[in-house]
Design an enzyme around this catalytic site. Sequence first.
Site, PDB file in Angstrom:
ATOM      1  N   GLU A   1      -6.498  -6.350   3.895  1.00 34.93           N
ATOM      2  CA  GLU A   1      -6.702  -7.562   3.085  1.00 34.93           C
ATOM      3  C   GLU A   1      -7.933  -7.432   2.184  1.00 34.93           C
ATOM      4  OE1 GLU A   1      -4.545  -9.735   2.577  1.00 34.93           O
ATOM      5  OE2 GLU A   1      -3.225  -9.059   4.175  1.00 34.93           O
TER       6      GLU A   1
ATOM      7  N   THR B   1       0.815  -1.213   0.000  1.00 27.90           N
ATOM      8  CA  THR B   1       0.000   0.000   0.000  1.00 27.90           C
ATOM      9  C   THR B   1       0.853   1.269   0.000  1.00 27.90           C
ATOM     10  OG1 THR B   1      -1.642  -1.210   1.258  1.00 27.90           O
ATOM     11  CG2 THR B   1      -1.855   1.181   1.248  1.00 27.90           C
TER      12      THR B   1
ATOM     13  N   GLY C   1       2.809  -3.295   8.179  1.00 27.44           N
ATOM     14  CA  GLY C   1       3.057  -3.682   9.562  1.00 27.44           C
ATOM     15  C   GLY C   1       4.516  -4.063   9.773  1.00 27.44           C
TER      16      GLY C   1
END
Length: 618
Positions: A382, A98, A137
Amino acid sequence: DPVFSTENRYFMTQSERYEGAVKKVIHLRKKMEQLLYLNDHSAVNFRNRSLRALEDVAFGTHSSIFIPTIMNLGTDKQIAKWVPPARNYSIIGTYAQTELAHGTYLRGLETTATFDPSAQEFILNMLEISSMKWWPGDLGRSATHALVLAQLYTEEKCYGMHPFIVQIRSLHDHSPLPGVVVGDIGPKMGLEHVDNGYLLLRNVRIPRENMLSKYSEVSPDGTYVKRGSDRINYFSMIYLRTRIVSVMAATFLSKACVIAIRYSVVQRQSELKPGEPEPKILDYQTQEQKLLPQLATAYALHFVGLSLNAFFNQVYEEIGGKGNFSSLTELRALAAGTKALATDVSTAGVEAVRRACGGHGYSLLSGLPSIYSTLVASCSYEGENTVMLLQTARFLVKSLDRAHSGQSLPASVAYLSVQQSSGCSAKDKVDFLNPYIYIEAYKHRASRVITDAGTKLQSLIQTGIEQHVAWNNTSILLAQAAMVSKTAYFFIVELIQYYTAKFKGCQELRKLLKVNIGVNIRGFSVNSKSPGYVVGVGLTLTVCTHTHSVTLYRKEAVSLVDAFDYSDQQLNSAISSYDGNAYHRLFEWARRAPTNVLVNPAYEKYLKPLLQAAQSKL
Ligand SMILES: Cc1cc2nc3c(=O)[nH]c(=O)nc-3n(C[C@H](O)[C@H](O)[C@H](O)COP(=O)(O)OP(=O)(O)OC[C@H]3O[C@@H](n4cnc5c(N)ncnc54)[C@H](O)[C@@H]3O)c2cc1C
Ligand SMILES: *[C@@H]1O[C@H](CO)[C@@H](O)[C@H](O)[C@H]1NC(C)=O
Ligand SMILES: *[C@@H]1O[C@H](CO)[C@@H](O)[C@H](O)[C@H]1NC(C)=O
Ligand SMILES: *[C@@H]1O[C@H](CO)[C@@H](O)[C@H](O)[C@H]1NC(C)=O
Ligand SMILES: *[C@@H]1O[C@H](CO)[C@@H](O)[C@H](O)[C@H]1NC(C)=O
């Protein structure tokens, strides 16, 4: 094990939560090794559940996305090189897809990887602020390596998004390497223990071998080579979406229900019959209606997760073993739609039961706010939920076309090719609780909604409007159709099979099934696109079915909640320990809060002068 204690969790800052999570993951690795659990799947599942791993243990992206993606998309040589050091944390990886400007639309990603044949290297670049990676993350403060998704350029041609392994921090002192700007994106709604980060790369060079190249490769002379089907590339995403249904939706909603229902049999409030003792709050019909349907949904999601995983495993084996891709499209549509439905329904459910705990539901110490803030993120990551529903809708509309042209359909949408009966045979509220009458009603509704959306789409196209305009103008109906189709098939049909076949003698589960039907039938009547269908029974009847079904299992509520078998530590809720001692524990925990233990600087700085000045006048 004291390292896994969650005792002071609600009092910690973002930094303390992150540090604790890193400490836990390292300790966990050691324990798993000692106990020979490393390759034991059920042990891993048990561990995740026991430790609230998703809320308290670091490096989730590293272990559940970075490593699996290398396993899926890397060559044997690449797997041998990167996976062993990743497994023992000699390197820590993130999955950087992203960007600030693009999450959903991957063709719009702006990061580039340009092949330089003279050096046998790729040059990674993010030229605009909008192309900076944002959200990955484990990136903000931990990762040494990033799996960067970038547009591949070679021989002056763009070949679309590909995965590249890029070292971003020094293995000696953890400082960013030249050309790398990296950091933490700051405070979030929840997930304080995860260091979601940003990453900016300018002219960062990596060797040719760092492009994951099981399915496509750039040869030394710069030629782009593609191998086999890239459809397998979907697999990590599909896998994660199926996992979210059980690991996030079912688990988090069930925990919230345990907390709220236990609390609702401890707490007493008001007066129902004048002069009598105050009833437990669960004994108010309105409270029953808030909580019990959510508990039924939690069980439903548990079974939906099991059956979706089973279907995934079946398709995975067919593909891996026989090269049989025939069910991949169906699996992809089911995983997307079910992920959206399950995360949406469970998130709404957690918020509903949180509010059902009155004021205490607003306290972090109840455990409910953090369940919500962790779970709600799964509606976005997701695959953003609306985008997921529209993906499923495409499959439904195509299936409808196939049905019209007489082709056979996959099992989950077979009802689209069957003429649905035009009238409902329920005559009494309990008739709807007969699963077969109910399934007929549901199939009728699903096929009606999907047909409506498909017909509108077709008729717009036939008036000469461009395809994309027609799609946009039908998308609300299409998203609704996807929601209903999932409910029709997985939620209900599969569920009934599980309940009735696997647990033949279990009365509690039979009752739960009825509550699920009750819950859904109410939605059915309210949103029904087919007013003619329930003529004769009417809306009032379906509401009666709902009320009736919920009341059926008030007496089982506590045992159904205990059956999830969460320990006090797993729930980490002051208002719902197994011993029912809610008020004492709430008081005890509140007293430990740093706000009660540390000196109050605001008193010295502001209050004292005011109060003392006032005193002199009194
Ligand atoms: C906690 C968390 C962890 C994350 N971890 C990672 C990670 O490890 N690595 C990583 O790479 N990313 C990660 N992400 C990013 C995440 O994958 C994206 O946020 C997600 O894919 C959604 O994309 P977006 O934010 O660009 O939203 P958008 O796609 O811009 O969505 C915004 C709105 O636009 C609508 N929309 C978009 N496209 C369409 C369409 N075609 N039709 C109709 N409506 C549309 C959506 O429905 C939504 O309402 C994480 C995000 C969160 C919140
Ligand atoms: C981890 O694995 C790598 C490569 O497999 C090895 O070189 C390294 O010594 C291991 N480190 C630890 C701490 O076990
Ligand atoms: C292919 O796999 C599906 C299940 O995924 C199965 O139903 C079908 O029979 C298989 N086809 C062949 C030719 O093996
Ligand atoms: C999509 O449809 C909406 C509502 O019909 C309309 O307002 C919007 O302009 C359309 N978008 C595009 C890009 O055509
Ligand atoms: C799309 O929908 C909008 C709003 O509903 C409407 O104004 C517009 O005319 C529609 N466009 C087409 C091409 O149907």
